[in-house]
Design an enzyme around this catalytic site. Structure first.
Site, PDB file in Angstrom:
ATOM      1  N   LEU A 178     -30.039  23.563  63.763  1.00 39.28           N
ATOM      2  CA  LEU A 178     -28.786  24.102  63.215  1.00 39.28           C
ATOM      3  C   LEU A 178     -28.671  23.847  61.715  1.00 39.28           C
ATOM      4  CD1 LEU A 178     -26.045  23.423  65.910  1.00 39.28           C
ATOM      5  CD2 LEU A 178     -26.906  25.610  65.098  1.00 39.28           C
TER       6      LEU A 178
ATOM      7  N   SER B 191     -36.949  36.683  56.232  1.00 41.61           N
ATOM      8  CA  SER B 191     -36.575  36.609  54.818  1.00 41.61           C
ATOM      9  C   SER B 191     -35.133  37.049  54.609  1.00 41.61           C
ATOM     10  CB  SER B 191     -37.497  37.490  53.971  1.00 41.61           C
ATOM     11  OG  SER B 191     -37.045  37.456  52.636  1.00 41.61           O
TER      12      SER B 191
ATOM     13  N   GLY C 102     -32.762  34.492  53.149  1.00 41.71           N
ATOM     14  CA  GLY C 102     -31.930  33.314  52.913  1.00 41.71           C
ATOM     15  C   GLY C 102     -30.788  33.244  53.906  1.00 41.71           C
TER      16      GLY C 102
ATOM     17  N   LYS D  62     -45.218  37.200  55.913  1.00 43.63           N
ATOM     18  CA  LYS D  62     -44.074  36.529  55.254  1.00 43.63           C
ATOM     19  C   LYS D  62     -44.563  35.679  54.080  1.00 43.63           C
ATOM     20  CE  LYS D  62     -40.220  35.014  53.965  1.00 43.63           C
ATOM     21  NZ  LYS D  62     -39.951  33.675  53.753  1.00 43.63           N
TER      22      LYS D  62
ATOM     23  N   HIS E 128     -45.146  37.926  51.294  1.00 46.25           N
ATOM     24  CA  HIS E 128     -43.822  38.300  50.768  1.00 46.25           C
ATOM     25  C   HIS E 128     -43.405  37.277  49.712  1.00 46.25           C
ATOM     26  CE1 HIS E 128     -39.487  37.526  50.641  1.00 46.25           C
ATOM     27  NE2 HIS E 128     -39.301  38.829  50.838  1.00 46.25           N
ATOM     28  N   ASN E 129     -43.558  36.007  50.055  1.00 42.65           N
ATOM     29  CA  ASN E 129     -43.158  34.957  49.118  1.00 42.65           C
ATOM     30  C   ASN E 129     -44.045  34.923  47.881  1.00 42.65           C
ATOM     31  OD1 ASN E 129     -41.407  34.371  51.195  1.00 42.65           O
ATOM     32  ND2 ASN E 129     -41.567  32.166  50.922  1.00 42.65           N
TER      33      ASN E 129
ATOM     34  N   GLU F 298     -42.838  37.510  45.768  1.00 41.82           N
ATOM     35  CA  GLU F 298     -41.559  36.988  45.242  1.00 41.82           C
ATOM     36  C   GLU F 298     -41.814  36.097  44.009  1.00 41.82           C
ATOM     37  OE1 GLU F 298     -38.894  35.186  48.305  1.00 41.82           O
ATOM     38  OE2 GLU F 298     -39.085  33.355  47.136  1.00 41.82           O
TER      39      GLU F 298
HETATM   40  C1  6PG Z   1     -36.908  34.293  51.731  1.00 46.67           C
HETATM   41  C2  6PG Z   1     -37.303  33.241  50.735  1.00 46.67           C
HETATM   42  C3  6PG Z   1     -37.249  31.893  51.382  1.00 46.67           C
HETATM   43  C4  6PG Z   1     -37.223  30.739  50.402  1.00 46.67           C
HETATM   44  C5  6PG Z   1     -38.487  30.613  49.633  1.00 46.67           C
HETATM   45  C6  6PG Z   1     -38.380  29.793  48.378  1.00 46.67           C
HETATM   46  O1  6PG Z   1     -37.738  35.153  51.962  1.00 46.67           O
HETATM   47  O2  6PG Z   1     -35.788  34.256  52.223  1.00 46.67           O
HETATM   48  O3  6PG Z   1     -38.606  33.490  50.302  1.00 46.67           O
HETATM   49  O4  6PG Z   1     -38.281  31.839  52.306  1.00 46.67           O
HETATM   50  O5  6PG Z   1     -36.134  30.833  49.577  1.00 46.67           O
HETATM   51  O6  6PG Z   1     -39.397  30.004  50.506  1.00 46.67           O
HETATM   52  O7  6PG Z   1     -39.655  29.427  48.065  1.00 46.67           O
HETATM   53  P1  6PG Z   1     -40.013  28.325  47.007  1.00 46.67           P
HETATM   54  O8  6PG Z   1     -39.161  27.127  47.334  1.00 46.67           O
HETATM   55  O9  6PG Z   1     -41.464  28.087  47.225  1.00 46.67           O
HETATM   56  O10 6PG Z   1     -39.693  28.918  45.697  1.00 46.67           O
END
Ligand code: 6PG
Length: 464
Positions: free
Chosen positions: A12, A134, A136, A189, A192-193, A196
């Site tokens: 949680l 993904s 947040g 995923k 994806h990061n 990012e």
């Molecule tokens: C997402 C984000 C999430 C997270 C990252 C931050 O897709 O919602 O990517 O997974 O905020 O993992 O990554 P760092 O802490 O490595 O910048």
């Protein structure tokens, strides 16, 4: 007779609690259990007490009752921190699970761990799904981009749950689909990061260059105008907000330390690139930029070397073109790595569908992603798209100007330079790597292939 709950959520924390609310709001009967991992004791009670009246979620503090509350086959979503805790929780759950039950790991787990868990649980008659999520906490609450991989049978049974929890694309289809076998969902995923990381660094470099001669408000309005011209992205939009956020102490950004860190997925992505032989230089530059920013020993802060005086400005269109060029390369490299993994692991990944899953709910959603996802043409790499190649060619001059100017100003632009050099090297007919091969043969007798392609054998030369 199934009179229990459709979904059990373990964990949680921010993501788990928000997904529980999301599920309940979408008519999924939810049970929650908290293992008190790094959370306050009594989290379940506090969570249940904090629920508005119209939310029906059942909270449990011991496995027996939690498990007994679930329908058969049981569907359990683990929202615990990635790593050893996932294995521990799986071990704890095993005595309570029956053949055909479905375990979903919704954390940012390493894909090789998901490969292993998928295989181990399959042997035990259980369906394991490694699901990248993904968006947040906001996405978890109101719709996230979901990348389930692993057991296809398990996915088919739980598809409805995934659909309800996910965000929707512009055609109202869920930003979710079965990604592929084993740890494919977590692999995707992870990339994806990685993308990012590249996107964030490119925005940061663009900002830093513009900040040499523009104020924050001015930069924010320039970014706003880009958003209106078809170049918007979630990350650019939040940047606009960040740049203009002010309180009685001034701009919030000015009070934030420039030492950046990360939780590991960026590094994993770059490692995967190295392992699979796929160049991801923009995300590597982004990772390096974070590492360098935090290296207080190496950082000199010797500002003397930087030139003072008038800074020549770049035309707005040139910056925009350079920015889009570098973003295209960042996406091209990320998708190429996914394609390489697909071949290497026989995952049969559908790149265009992955782009569609990334059009809403996730951190790298953008108009560019929509262009990639909803193009008529089938593609298995960005260079299959004519407009991508045309744009890279037509924007090349702008990125060259930006890099030349920043070099004159001794201003670091590693991600931009990586994107630029990547494209230059791709378009060179002759690379200096024949010299590398000669050197290897000279000192190590490693052999080289002939440039005329007359045979596929390794040749040696008697250098001395
Ligand atoms: C997402 C984000 C999430 C997270 C990252 C931050 O897709 O919602 O990517 O997974 O905020 O993992 O990554 P760092 O802490 O490595 O910048």
């Amino acid at each position: 007779m199934n009179k229990g709950n459709d979904l059990g959520i373990i964990g949680l924390g921010t993501m788990g609690s928000q997904l529980a609310l999301n599920a309940a709001e979408n008519g999924i009967q939810v049970s929650v259990y908290n293992r008190d991992i790094g959370l306050e004791k009594g989290t379940v009670d506090n969570f249940i007490e904090s629920l508005p009246n119209n939310f029906e979620i059942n909270g449990f503090i011991e496995y027996h009752a939690f498990i007994a509350s679930l329908n058969h086959p049981k569907t359990i979503l683990l929202m615990v921190p990635a790593g050893i805790i996932v294995d521990t929780v799986i071990e704890e759950l095993l005595p309570f699970l029956d053949n055909g039950d479905i375990l979903i790991d919704g954390g940012n787990s390493f894909y090789k761990d998901s490969n292993r868990r998928y295989r181990n649980l399959k042997e035990k008659g259980l369906h394991f799904i490694g699901c990248g999520i993904s968006g947040g906490s906001e996405g978890a609450r109101h719709g996230c981009s979901m990348m389930p991989g692993g057991s296809k049978v398990g996915y088919d049974i739980t598809k409805n749950i995934f659909s309800k929890l996910s965000s929707k694309d512009k055609n109202d289809h869920p930003c979710m689909n079965f990604i592929g076998n084993e740890g494919a969902g977590h692999f995707v995923k992870m990339i994806h990061n990685g993308i990012e990381y590249g996107e964030m660094q490119l925005i940061a470099e663009t900002y830093s260059y513009l900040a040499l001669y523009m104020g924050k408000e001015e930069i924010a309005s320039l970014f706003k105008s880009w958003c209106k011209q078809g170049y918007s992205s979630y990350l650019l939009e939040i940047t606009i907000e960040i740049l203009t956020k002010k309180d009685e102490k001034g701009y919030v950004l000015d009070r934030i330390s420039d030492k950046a860190s990360g939780k590991g997925t960026g590094q994993w992505s770059v490692n995967a690139g190295l392992e699979l032989g796929s160049v991801v230089s923009v995300m590597a530059a982004a990772l390096n930029a974070r590492l360098l920013s935090s290296d207080s020993e190496l950082r000199q802060n010797d500002l003397q070397v930087f030139p003072k005086g008038n800074i020549p400005q770049l035309a707005e269109i040139e910056i925009l073109e350079a920015f889009f060029f570098a973003r295209l390369i960042n996406h091209l490299q990320g998708f190429h790595l996914i394609q390489q993994a697909s071949t290497e692991y026989s995952w049969h990944l559908n790149l265009k569908e992955i782009a569609r899953i990334w059009t809403n709910g996730c951190i790298i959603r953008s108009e560019l992603m929509e262009q990639l996802a909803f193009t008529e043409t089938f593609w298995n790499g960005l260079l299959d798209l004519e407009w991508v190649k045309d744009t890279l060619e037509s924007n090349l001059n702008s990125v060259r100007t930006l890099i030349r100017r920043s070099a004159e100003l001794l201003h670091p632009m590693d991600a931009y330079s990586s994107a630029f050099n990547f494209w230059l090297a791709l378009n060179k007919q002759q690379l200096p790597t024949n010299l590398i091969q000669a050197q290897r043969d000279y000192f190590g007798n490693h052999g080289f292939k002939l440039s005329d392609g007359s045979d596929d054998n390794l040749h040696h030369y008697a250098w001395n």
